[in-house]
Scaffold this motif. Structure first.
Motif, PDB file in Angstrom:
ATOM      1  N   LYS A 160       0.856  -1.189   0.000  1.00  0.00           N
ATOM      2  CA  LYS A 160       0.000   0.000   0.000  1.00  0.00           C
ATOM      3  C   LYS A 160       0.890   1.237   0.000  1.00  0.00           C
ATOM      4  O   LYS A 160       1.991   1.198   0.546  1.00  0.00           O
TER       5      LYS A 160
ATOM      6  N   LEU B   9       2.199   4.668   1.521  1.00  0.00           N
ATOM      7  CA  LEU B   9       2.286   5.077   2.921  1.00  0.00           C
ATOM      8  C   LEU B   9       1.329   6.233   3.212  1.00  0.00           C
ATOM      9  O   LEU B   9       1.157   7.118   2.386  1.00  0.00           O
ATOM     10  N   ASN B  10       0.747   6.214   4.405  1.00  0.00           N
ATOM     11  CA  ASN B  10      -0.112   7.338   4.792  1.00  0.00           C
ATOM     12  C   ASN B  10       0.732   8.419   5.465  1.00  0.00           C
ATOM     13  O   ASN B  10       1.946   8.248   5.666  1.00  0.00           O
ATOM     14  N   ALA B  11       0.104   9.540   5.814  1.00  0.00           N
ATOM     15  CA  ALA B  11       0.827  10.695   6.355  1.00  0.00           C
ATOM     16  C   ALA B  11       1.625  10.325   7.611  1.00  0.00           C
ATOM     17  O   ALA B  11       2.803  10.676   7.728  1.00  0.00           O
TER      18      ALA B  11
ATOM     19  N   GLN C 218       1.410  18.991  10.167  1.00  0.00           N
ATOM     20  CA  GLN C 218       0.912  17.707   9.669  1.00  0.00           C
ATOM     21  C   GLN C 218       0.584  17.791   8.183  1.00  0.00           C
ATOM     22  O   GLN C 218       0.742  16.808   7.462  1.00  0.00           O
TER      23      GLN C 218
ATOM     24  N   TYR D   7       2.927  16.352   5.625  1.00  0.00           N
ATOM     25  CA  TYR D   7       2.917  14.893   5.479  1.00  0.00           C
ATOM     26  C   TYR D   7       1.685  14.404   4.737  1.00  0.00           C
ATOM     27  O   TYR D   7       1.750  13.435   3.987  1.00  0.00           O
ATOM     28  N   TYR D   8       0.550  15.092   4.947  1.00  0.00           N
ATOM     29  CA  TYR D   8      -0.658  14.718   4.210  1.00  0.00           C
ATOM     30  C   TYR D   8      -0.456  14.971   2.714  1.00  0.00           C
ATOM     31  O   TYR D   8      -0.920  14.200   1.881  1.00  0.00           O
TER      32      TYR D   8
ATOM     33  N   ALA E 214       1.737  12.254   1.375  1.00  0.00           N
ATOM     34  CA  ALA E 214       0.949  11.021   1.277  1.00  0.00           C
ATOM     35  C   ALA E 214       0.068  11.060   0.025  1.00  0.00           C
ATOM     36  O   ALA E 214      -0.101  10.050  -0.659  1.00  0.00           O
ATOM     37  N   ARG E 215      -0.471  12.247  -0.262  1.00  0.00           N
ATOM     38  CA  ARG E 215      -1.321  12.398  -1.452  1.00  0.00           C
ATOM     39  C   ARG E 215      -0.497  12.136  -2.718  1.00  0.00           C
ATOM     40  O   ARG E 215      -0.929  11.418  -3.614  1.00  0.00           O
TER      41      ARG E 215
ATOM     42  N   GLU F  48       2.225  10.386  -2.883  1.00  0.00           N
ATOM     43  CA  GLU F  48       2.557   8.961  -2.858  1.00  0.00           C
ATOM     44  C   GLU F  48       1.413   8.124  -3.438  1.00  0.00           C
ATOM     45  O   GLU F  48       1.629   7.196  -4.203  1.00  0.00           O
ATOM     46  N   ARG F  49       0.171   8.466  -3.040  1.00  0.00           N
ATOM     47  CA  ARG F  49      -0.999   7.753  -3.564  1.00  0.00           C
ATOM     48  C   ARG F  49      -1.128   7.931  -5.067  1.00  0.00           C
ATOM     49  O   ARG F  49      -1.424   6.979  -5.785  1.00  0.00           O
TER      50      ARG F  49
END
Length: 86
Positions: free
Chosen positions: A5, A7-9, A49, A52-53, A56-57, A59-60
């Motif tokens: 998967k 990675l999330n934030a 934060q 990191y969000y 993560a976006r 990364e998605r």
């Protein structure tokens, strides 16, 4: 092949900060280190934060480009079930 998967934030934050926490503390157990990281994550402001969000976006999005048909469901139930012989 097993596709992980994205990675999330919080996971991205942990990846970046783990070395600092390990260096600062004498703790070796990853559970204790994760606890510290969790507390620090919650102590961060929304703005801190947000970085990191955003990562993560990205990364998605990259993950979606690399594996267009991928769904998290694909990773589950892949283990072969052993049939019992009677």
């Amino acid at each position: 092949m097993h596709i992980k998967k994205p990675l999330n934030a919080f996971m991205l934050y942990m990846k970046e900060m783990r070395a600092n926490v390990v260096a600062e503390s004498t703790l070796k157990e990853s559970a204790a280190i994760n606890q510290i990281l969790g507390r620090r994550w919650h102590a961060l402001s929304r703005e801190e934060q947000a970085k990191y969000y955003e990562l993560a976006r990205k990364e998605r999005q990259l993950h979606m480009q690399l594996y267009p048909g991928w769904s998290a469901r694909d990773n589950y139930g892949k283990k072969k079930k052993r049939k019992r012989e009677k």
